[in-house]
Design an enzyme around this catalytic site. Structure first.
Site, mmCIF file in Angstrom:
data_model
loop_
_atom_site.group_PDB
_atom_site.id
_atom_site.type_symbol
_atom_site.label_atom_id
_atom_site.label_comp_id
_atom_site.label_asym_id
_atom_site.label_seq_id
_atom_site.Cartn_x
_atom_site.Cartn_y
_atom_site.Cartn_z
ATOM 1 N N GLU A 1 -1.393 5.853 -8.933
ATOM 2 C CA GLU A 1 -2.410 6.844 -8.542
ATOM 3 C C GLU A 1 -2.231 8.130 -9.333
ATOM 4 O O GLU A 1 -1.120 8.587 -9.541
ATOM 5 C CB GLU A 1 -2.265 7.120 -7.039
ATOM 6 C CG GLU A 1 -3.265 8.149 -6.523
ATOM 7 C CD GLU A 1 -3.212 8.261 -4.997
ATOM 8 O OE1 GLU A 1 -3.228 7.208 -4.319
ATOM 9 O OE2 GLU A 1 -3.132 9.389 -4.499
ATOM 10 N N ASP B 1 0.838 -1.193 0.000
ATOM 11 C CA ASP B 1 0.000 0.000 0.000
ATOM 12 C C ASP B 1 0.880 1.254 0.000
ATOM 13 O O ASP B 1 1.777 1.384 0.845
ATOM 14 C CB ASP B 1 -0.870 -0.042 1.279
ATOM 15 C CG ASP B 1 -1.961 1.005 1.288
ATOM 16 O OD1 ASP B 1 -2.413 1.417 0.204
ATOM 17 O OD2 ASP B 1 -2.384 1.402 2.405
#
Ligand code: G3H
Ligand code: 13P
Ligand code: ZN
Length: 321
Positions: free
Chosen positions: A134, A82
Site C-alpha cells: 500500500e 489483510d
C-alpha cells in the site's frame, strides 16, 4: 479442490474486467455466508484474514474452516492476509499456504515502505505467493481539504501516480492498494466528500505508461455502509451516529472499470450481521439459542455478498471462465 492462486484470480479478473470481492472472515458464519453466496452466483472469491481475525479465531481454526469450505465447493477460492503489519506475520501466512499477503507499511516513509515490502516480496516470490502493498495513507477524505498542497501534495495522504510507478518498480509487489480518499469503517465521508476517481485513473495510466501493463490496483475501505442497515441497527437498539457514510456503489463501479481488481469489504458484513442479531434479540428477548440469531445473521450477510458480487463487482458468473 485446492485453493486457487491469487495470481490466477487476478489474471482472469483483469481479462474479464470484473473485480474480485475480498471479504473478511472472522468466524464460521461469515465464511459460510460468503461461500454460499459465491457458490450460488458462481463467483470466484478472495477470503481475507486480518491479524485481528487470527488473534480472535486462532489461525488453525481459520485454516480448518477454509479447508472445509474448499472441500465443499467448486468455486475458486484464494486466501489472503489483510493488512500484514510485519515481515514476520507475512512469513507465517506464506508458510501456512496463503496464496497472497498484504504487507502494510504505508505509515512508514517511502524508502522504508519500499525496504519492508521488498523483503516480503523476496520471501513470497520464493514460496509461490504474491504480495499486495500500500502506498498513501487510508485516512479518508477528511484530509482532502485545508492542508497545504491538499491531496495533490507529495507529502499529502493520497497516492501520487509517479510515486506509485517508482514504488511498484522498486519493490516488485504484485498489486497496489491506493489511497484516494478511501478509509475503513462506517464513517468514511463528511458532506459531499467522495473518492478521487480522477486520481485513480491517473495512477492506472501512469503504471501502464511505465510499461507495467494492466497493473492490478486494490481498493480498501470499499464498504458502502447502506443507510438501511444503519437504520435497522438503530431501530433495534443500536446507537450508530447519524453521520455513517460509505462509498457509493456507483463509485465502486467506476473504480472497477478503472482498474481496481480487488475490492475489500468488511464493514458492510459486520453491519448486516449486527442488524440481524439485534432484530432477533429485540423481537424475542427470551431467545438464547445462538443458532436462532447466528442463522439469520448468516442469511443477511449472504444476501449482502450476493448483491455485491452480482450488482457491484460483476464477478458473478465468472467462477469457471
Ligand atoms: O481493514 C481492516 C479490516 O476491516 C479488518 O479489521 O483488523 O478489525 O480485523 P480488523
Ligand atoms: P471496509 O471497512 O470499508 O469494509 O474496508 C475493509 C478493508 O479495507 C479491509 O482491508
Ligand atoms: Zn483495508
Amino acid at each position: 479442490m485446492p485453493l486457487t492462486h491469487t495470481r490466477d484470480l487476478f489474471a482472469k479478473a483483469l481479462k474479464g474486467k470484473y473485480a474480485l470481492g475480498a471479504f473478511n472472515v472472522n468466524n464460521m458464519e461469515l465464511l459460510q455466508a460468503i461461500i454460499e453466496a459465491c457458490e450460488e452466483e458462481k463467483a470466484p472469491v478472495m477470503l481475507q484474514i486480518s491479524k485481528g481475525a487470527r488473534q480472535y479465531a486462532n489461525p488453525v481454526y481459520l485454516k480448518k474452516l477454509i479447508e472445509a469450505a474448499v472441500s465443499l465447493t467448486t468455486i475458486p477460492i484464494a486466501v489472503h492476509l489483510d493488512h500484514g503489519d510485519s515481515f514476520e506475520l507475512c512469513r507465517e501466512c506464506i508458510d501456512e499456504g496463503f496464496t497472497s499477503v498484504m504487507i502494510d507499511a504505508s505509515h512508514e516513509p517511502f524508502e522504508k515502505n519500499v525496504e519492508i515490502t521488498k523483503k516480503v516480496v523476496e520471501y513470497a516470490h520464493k514460496h509461490n505467493c504474491v504480495v499486495e502493498s500500500e502506498l498513501g495513507h487510508l485516512v479518508g477524505a477528511q484530509f482532502d481539504e485545508g492542508e497545504e498542497g491538499g491531496a495533490h501534495s507529495v507529502s499529502g495522504h493520497y497516492t501520487v501516480p509517479e510515486e506509485a510507478v517508482k514504488f511498484v518498480k522498486e519493490t516488485g509487489c504484485d498489486s497496489l492498494a491506493v489511497a484516494i480518499g478511501n478509509s475503513h469503517g462506517a464513517y468514511k465521508f463528511k458532506g459531499s466528500q467522495h473518492l478521487d476517481l480522477e486520481r485513480l485513473k491517473l495512477i492506472k495510466s501512469a503504471l501502464m505508461d511505465a510499461g507495467l501493463g494492466d497493473y492490478p490496483l486494490v481498493l480498501h475501505g470499499a464498504s458502502s455502509v447502506p443507510k438501511e442497515l444503519a437504520a435497522e441497527i438503530n431501530k433495534y437498539g443500536g446507537k450508530l451516529g447519524a453521520d455513517t457514510a460509505g462509498v457509493p456503489e456507483a463509485d465502486i463501479e467506476v473504480a472497477r472499470r478503472t482498474g481496481c481488481t480487488k475490492v475489500n469489504i468488511d464493514t458492510d458484513l459486520r453491519l448486516a450481521m449486527t442488524a440481524a442479531i439485534r432484530k432477533v434479540f429485540a423481537e424475542n428477548p427470551k431467545e438464547f439459542d445462538p443458532r436462532k440469531y447466528l442463522g439469520p445473521a448468516r442469511s443477511k450477510v449472504k444476501d449482502l455478498v450476493r448483491h455485491k458480487i452480482k450488482d457491484v463487482l460483476c464477478c458473478a458468473g465468472h467462477a469457471f471462465d
